[in-house]
Motif scaffolding. Structure first.
Motif, short mmCIF file in Angstrom:
data_model
loop_
_atom_site.label_atom_id
_atom_site.label_comp_id
_atom_site.label_asym_id
_atom_site.label_seq_id
_atom_site.Cartn_x
_atom_site.Cartn_y
_atom_site.Cartn_z
N MET A 284 0.81 -1.22 0.00
CA MET A 284 0.00 0.00 0.00
C MET A 284 0.84 1.28 0.00
SD MET A 284 -3.10 -0.41 -0.60
CE MET A 284 -2.92 -1.81 -1.68
N LYS A 285 2.19 1.12 -0.05
CA LYS A 285 3.02 2.29 -0.35
C LYS A 285 2.78 2.74 -1.80
CE LYS A 285 7.16 0.04 -2.19
NZ LYS A 285 8.62 -0.04 -2.18
N PHE A 286 2.26 1.81 -2.61
CA PHE A 286 1.99 2.12 -4.03
C PHE A 286 0.66 2.86 -4.23
CE2 PHE A 286 4.66 -1.82 -4.71
CZ PHE A 286 5.73 -1.17 -5.31
N ASP A 287 0.00 3.22 -3.12
CA ASP A 287 -1.33 3.81 -3.26
C ASP A 287 -1.29 5.27 -3.74
OD1 ASP A 287 -4.00 3.07 -3.22
OD2 ASP A 287 -4.35 3.76 -1.17
N MET A 288 -0.09 5.73 -4.05
CA MET A 288 0.07 7.08 -4.63
C MET A 288 0.41 6.97 -6.12
SD MET A 288 3.26 6.23 -4.68
CE MET A 288 4.02 7.62 -5.49
N SER A 289 0.16 5.79 -6.70
CA SER A 289 0.55 5.56 -8.10
C SER A 289 -0.19 6.46 -9.09
CB SER A 289 0.31 4.09 -8.46
OG SER A 289 1.16 3.26 -7.69
N GLY A 290 -1.44 6.77 -8.80
CA GLY A 290 -2.18 7.70 -9.67
C GLY A 290 -1.51 9.07 -9.67
N GLY A 291 -1.12 9.51 -8.48
CA GLY A 291 -0.40 10.78 -8.36
C GLY A 291 0.92 10.75 -9.10
N ALA A 292 1.65 9.64 -8.95
CA ALA A 292 2.94 9.51 -9.64
C ALA A 292 2.75 9.57 -11.15
CB ALA A 292 3.60 8.19 -9.24
#
Ligand code: BES
Ligand code: MN
Ligand code: ZN
Length: 494
Positions: A284-292
């Motif tokens: 869930m560290k990847f939960d900023m993927s949309g932002g990235a």
């Protein structure tokens, strides 16, 4: 990774390796019959040891006969159905192989990847993308053992004929797009303790400064003034202050249509009070993927100097349980005035996006697209090979499907009928933030749809495509940068 081009006879130039694409069942190379190279390769192909399946690799060593130290034959598959994605896969496979061999530089016969239905510019773009995406390594926290460290840093596209504008354009696009995707992958791969909302905002700002984009970061006080109760409700459980990142590309040329891109920026999603099971929670560290993806896309848009007004909005915060967290049963008021009953604090992405989508209105956009690792349900529906697409705008949906096919970042549309609005009705507030398991990806999209009045809108659920836990073609484990190639291709189409 440098990509150069050169006019020369294939096989005549000294290089550590020469990469050549080969069709399935080919008995000979598809490049001109002159020189020693075709003979050497054709003798090998006649053996039938090599089938030419997509991304299949054969290494030939003919040190004495050629200035190329190695020949890398890479399969392209059958001619039928050949497309840019095959080129990415083939060039990616060749690149990964050469990285393992410790090669610093290689040459590539661009003509061997060409087919009559494809444009030379697209072929060069796809080849550059495959090479740059495959050469990505994330090394911020772990030394790569010296024998595995990649020293590869240059690929030369060799042409027998003249190198024209098409080649230059293709390579330029491929390079900027793939580098932007790799930049997004770096942001994704950093752990939550490093990449806090503050660091995400700082990274976006530094990128913007370096590339001539406008950047504004809204702080908590400004969010309060804007009545962003949904975003603030999620952020409340964490000590890390939330950030609302605004990036803007304003080309000098006259009045142009505005496209707003919105990306979910949850830098860690524990679920909050409705805490997630600990199994794989680290993902869930990847939960900023949309932002990235949005930050990466804005970088490419700036570097390519696209003639469009593009705005990127990234609401960023953590979703954690604490004594100050929002609780199930709480009711939040979003900036649109809509009240939301929280029935599950783990459905936080739609909350922060609600305030960002409402904020998008002020730009009077011609289109708004949001990207989010929004639901596990979308992974159940589509697996890891396509992002979910949701839109009530036919034209926008079609344009995204076309961009998806071309960029290799496929999308698959799910319905968004009015019926689903029934499922998110609440007894205590205007709507509730979760409708349970049935149609979970769609009810999440229906929730977002409540905040998108007044502009054409599409939502991309990238929960299944944002990262991978295994090597996947030209991609490696970790963040995939998904969305960057898709959005740049979509914007190019406009
Ligand atoms: N970030 C998750 C979605 C997710 C889960 C993405 C697994 C990728 C892999 C999101 O915030 C979430 O927790 N969604 C819930 C929604 C539910 C509570 C309605 C989900 O999908 O379970
Ligand atoms: Mn969640
Ligand atoms: Zn989430």
């Amino acid at each position: 990774m440098k990509i150069k081009f050169k006019q020369a006879k294939i096989g005549s130039e000294p290089c550590a390796a020469l990469v050549i694409g080969v069709w399935a069942h080919a008995k000979k190379l598809s490049i001109p019959e002159n020189g020693k190279l075709p003979k050497i390769c054709n003798e090998f192909l006649a053996s039938n040891d090599f089938k030419g399946k997509t991304a299949e690799i054969a290494l030939l060593y003919e040190v004495e006969k050629l200035p190329a130290k190695r020949i890398v034959l890479v399969g392209l598959g059958e001619k039928e159905g050949y497309n840019c994605e095959r080129i990415r896969l083939a060039c990616g496979a060749a690149t990964k192989n050469l990285m393992r061999l410790g090669v610093a530089q290689f040459a590539l016969s661009a003509a061997s990847f060409l087919e009559e239905n494809l444009d030379l510019s697209d072929v060069c773009q796809a080849a550059a993308e495959g090479i740059i995406l495959a050469s990505y390594q994330f090394t911020a926290y772990k030394e790569v053992p010296t024998d595995q460290k990649s020293t590869l840093d240059e690929a030369v596209f060799v042409f027998e004929g003249k190198v024209g504008k098409k080649v230059e354009e293709g390579v330029r696009w491929g390079k900027f797009v793939a580098e932007a995707a790799n930049f997004a992958r770096d942001l994704q791969n950093h752990p939550g303790n490093y990449l806090t909302p503050g660091r995400l905002a700082a990274a976006a700002k530094a990128m913007a400064m370096a590339n001539g984009l406008d950047c504004k970061i809204l702080e908590k006080q400004q969010m309060e003034k804007l009545n962003m109760g949904a975003l603030l409700g999620v952020a409340k459980g964490s000590q890390e202050p939330p950030k609302f990142i605004i990036l803007e590309h304003k080309p000098s040329k006259g009045k142009l249509a505005t496209v707003v891109l919105v990306g979910k920026g949850i830098t860690f999603d524990s679920g909050g009070i409705s805490i997630k099971p600990s199994d794989r929670m680290e993902e869930m560290k990847f939960d900023m993927s949309g932002g990235a993806a949005v930050i990466g896309t804005m970088r490419a848009v700036a570097q390519l100097g696209m003639p469009l007004h593009v705005v990127g909005l990234i609401p960023a915060c953590e979703n954690l349980p604490s004594g100050t967290s929002m609780k199930p049963g709480d009711i939040l008021r979003a900036s649109s005035g809509t009240t939301v009953e929280i029935v599950n604090t783990d459905a936080e992405g739609r909350l922060i996006l609600a305030d960002a989508l409402h904020y998008a209105r002020r730009y009077k956009p011609a289109a708004v697209i949001d990207l989010a690792t929004l639901t596990g349900a979308c992974v159940v529906a589509l697996g890891n090979y396509a992002s979910g697409l949701f839109s009530r705008d036919k034209e926008l949906a079609e344009a995204l499907k076309i961009a998806g096919e071309k960029s290799g970042e496929r999308v698959w549309q799910l319905p968004l009928w009015d019926d689903y609005n029934e499922d998110i009705k609440s007894d205590y507030a205007d709507i509730k933030n979760s409708a349970g398991r049935a149609g979970g990806a769609i009810t999440a999209a229906a929730f977002l749809g409540k905040f998108t009045q007044g502009y054409p809108w599409a939502h991309l659920d990238i929960a299944g495509t944002a990262w991978t836990d295994q090597e996947k073609g030209y991609l490696s484990k970790g963040g995939t940068g998904v969305g960057v190639r898709l959005l740049v291709e979509f914007l190019r189409g406009r």
